[in-house]
Design a protein around this motif. Structure first.
Motif, PDB file in Angstrom:
ATOM      1  N   TYR A   1      -6.828  -8.916   0.315  1.00  0.00           N
ATOM      2  CA  TYR A   1      -5.839  -7.856   0.563  1.00  0.00           C
ATOM      3  C   TYR A   1      -4.436  -8.446   0.693  1.00  0.00           C
ATOM      4  O   TYR A   1      -3.464  -7.888   0.195  1.00  0.00           O
ATOM      5  CB  TYR A   1      -6.213  -7.088   1.835  1.00  0.00           C
ATOM      6  CG  TYR A   1      -5.293  -5.936   2.169  1.00  0.00           C
ATOM      7  CD1 TYR A   1      -5.254  -4.804   1.359  1.00  0.00           C
ATOM      8  CD2 TYR A   1      -4.480  -5.960   3.294  1.00  0.00           C
ATOM      9  CE1 TYR A   1      -4.414  -3.732   1.660  1.00  0.00           C
ATOM     10  CE2 TYR A   1      -3.642  -4.902   3.603  1.00  0.00           C
ATOM     11  CZ  TYR A   1      -3.613  -3.786   2.788  1.00  0.00           C
ATOM     12  OH  TYR A   1      -2.781  -2.731   3.089  1.00  0.00           O
ATOM     13  N   ALA A  45       0.848  -1.189   0.000  1.00  0.00           N
ATOM     14  CA  ALA A  45       0.000   0.000   0.000  1.00  0.00           C
ATOM     15  C   ALA A  45       0.883   1.238   0.000  1.00  0.00           C
ATOM     16  O   ALA A  45       2.067   1.174   0.340  1.00  0.00           O
ATOM     17  CB  ALA A  45      -0.931   0.012   1.212  1.00  0.00           C
ATOM     18  N   ILE A  76      -3.481   5.380   4.455  1.00  0.00           N
ATOM     19  CA  ILE A  76      -3.327   4.662   3.187  1.00  0.00           C
ATOM     20  C   ILE A  76      -4.161   5.369   2.120  1.00  0.00           C
ATOM     21  O   ILE A  76      -5.353   5.608   2.310  1.00  0.00           O
ATOM     22  CB  ILE A  76      -3.769   3.201   3.336  1.00  0.00           C
ATOM     23  CG1 ILE A  76      -2.811   2.446   4.264  1.00  0.00           C
ATOM     24  CG2 ILE A  76      -3.838   2.516   1.968  1.00  0.00           C
ATOM     25  CD1 ILE A  76      -3.249   1.026   4.577  1.00  0.00           C
ATOM     26  N   THR A 130      -3.693   1.053  -2.760  1.00  0.00           N
ATOM     27  CA  THR A 130      -3.157  -0.276  -2.510  1.00  0.00           C
ATOM     28  C   THR A 130      -2.653  -0.881  -3.819  1.00  0.00           C
ATOM     29  O   THR A 130      -2.953  -0.390  -4.911  1.00  0.00           O
ATOM     30  CB  THR A 130      -4.215  -1.219  -1.918  1.00  0.00           C
ATOM     31  OG1 THR A 130      -5.153  -1.560  -2.963  1.00  0.00           O
ATOM     32  CG2 THR A 130      -4.954  -0.584  -0.750  1.00  0.00           C
TER      33      THR A 130
END
Length: 336
Positions: A292, A89, A202, A205
């Motif tokens: 993720y 990320a 963040i 990503t």
């Protein structure tokens, strides 16, 4: 019993190696796997190149760079196995996020791949001031390519408008806290570490920027792999088994990686990544994000052809190699 020394960096995607070691998957196959926690990707490169390690957790572009002699000695390598997918990320500091939000709030609520549009507005406003500084983990890394792609998609020239530097993953958060960098692209858990400490947010990503990109691989010297073909087969079998186990036991993997010998951060920081619920900001709720971070990539974990082609394209785009190197790189990412 033959010993294989394997280097790794303290990141969530060292989990495949950790599981194989802690669950005795190598010993069941008649060899000993000895892990070595390394301080930087450059150390891993050098320790593999000079025979201090037989194998290593590597950034996907590293075996290609080593084979081509980029940034170090020319050592023919192979990368027969993927060790992880996702988990990268881009995190920016809280002051930078606030400034981006002030100039272009819409850019931070739209597609994350285009969130650097707010950064481009800032760059334009601050023309003539010191350039903002962003870090990646290594010049030959998907992090470096993804950071450049994110900047360019937002209208920021990565060679002219900002300064790009290299920092090892475990040192990213302290450099963000001290103000030495304004943002970084790194693998987990170091983004979550910055977020939970209130130091950063963040903004994009890996899945937003380059979902087709590879991530970590098993790196081996080609000569050693030819001389130890049977051990290489058993090693890859152990790691494929470990990857499947890691994907189906996120809580156990979090507890394992929390040990100081592996990643050494609280399991509570690791588990959201493994369960696909990362936190994007200090006050943000956990965000459902299936896939993720993961470890299995098909039944054999062999790097896919489209991943290799993406990698070749990025190395050429960044001026790291010529298009004539493509066939050499393709031969690196083949099953044993």
């Amino acid at each position: 019993m033959q010993t294989v020394r394997i280097g790794f960096m303290p990141l969530i995607d060292c989990a495949v190696i950790a599981v194989a070691c802690e669950r005795g998957l190598a010993e069941r196959r008649g060899f000993r796997l000895v892990p070595s926690r390394e301080p930087s990707w450059a150390a891993i490169r050098d320790h593999v190149a000079f025979g201090m390690l037989e194998a290593a957790h590597m950034l996907a572009p590293m075996p290609a760079a080593m084979t081509l002699g980029l940034g170090g000695p020319q050592i023919p390598m192979i990368a027969p196995l993927s060790l992880g997918r996702g988990g990268n990320a881009i995190t920016v500091s809280e002051p930078l996020y606030a400034a981006m939000e002030a100039v272009d709030p819409a850019a931070l609520t739209g597609p994350r791949a285009l969130s650097a549009r707010a950064l481009a507005r800032l760059v334009a406003e601050r023309r003539g001031a010191a350039r903002m500084r962003f870090a990646a983990v290594f010049p030959f890394s998907c992090h470096y390519y993804e950071l450049r792609l994110w900047l360019a998609a937002g209208g920021v020239n990565p060679d002219r408008d900002v300064e790009l530097v290299v920092i090892p993953p475990p040192r990213m958060v302290e450099n963000l806290a001290s103000g030495l960098v304004d943002g970084f692209c790194v693998g987990e858990p170091w983004n979550q570490h910055a977020v939970t400490q209130g130091l950063g947010r963040i903004v994009a990503t890996k899945a937003d920027i380059a979902p087709e990109a590879p991530e970590k691989v098993l790196g081996l010297r080609r000569l050693w792999s030819l001389e130890n073909a049977d051990i290489v087969t058993r090693l890859t079998e152990a790691l494929v088994e470990a990857a499947a186990w890691a994907d189906s036991h996120p809580a156990a993997v979090a507890d394992l990686l929390a040990k100081e010998a592996w990643v050494g951060v609280p399991a509570s920081l690791l588990l959201p990544c493994l369960e696909g619920t990362p936190r994007f900001g200090p006050q943000a709720s956990l965000t459902p994000f299936p896939g993720y971070q993961g470890f299995c990539d098909g039944p054999t974990n062999v790097p896919r052809q489209e991943q290799v082609e993406w990698l070749i394209g990025q190395m050429i785009l960044c001026g790291q190699c010529r298009d004539t190197a493509g066939e050499t790189i393709r031969r690196i990412f083949t099953p044993v």
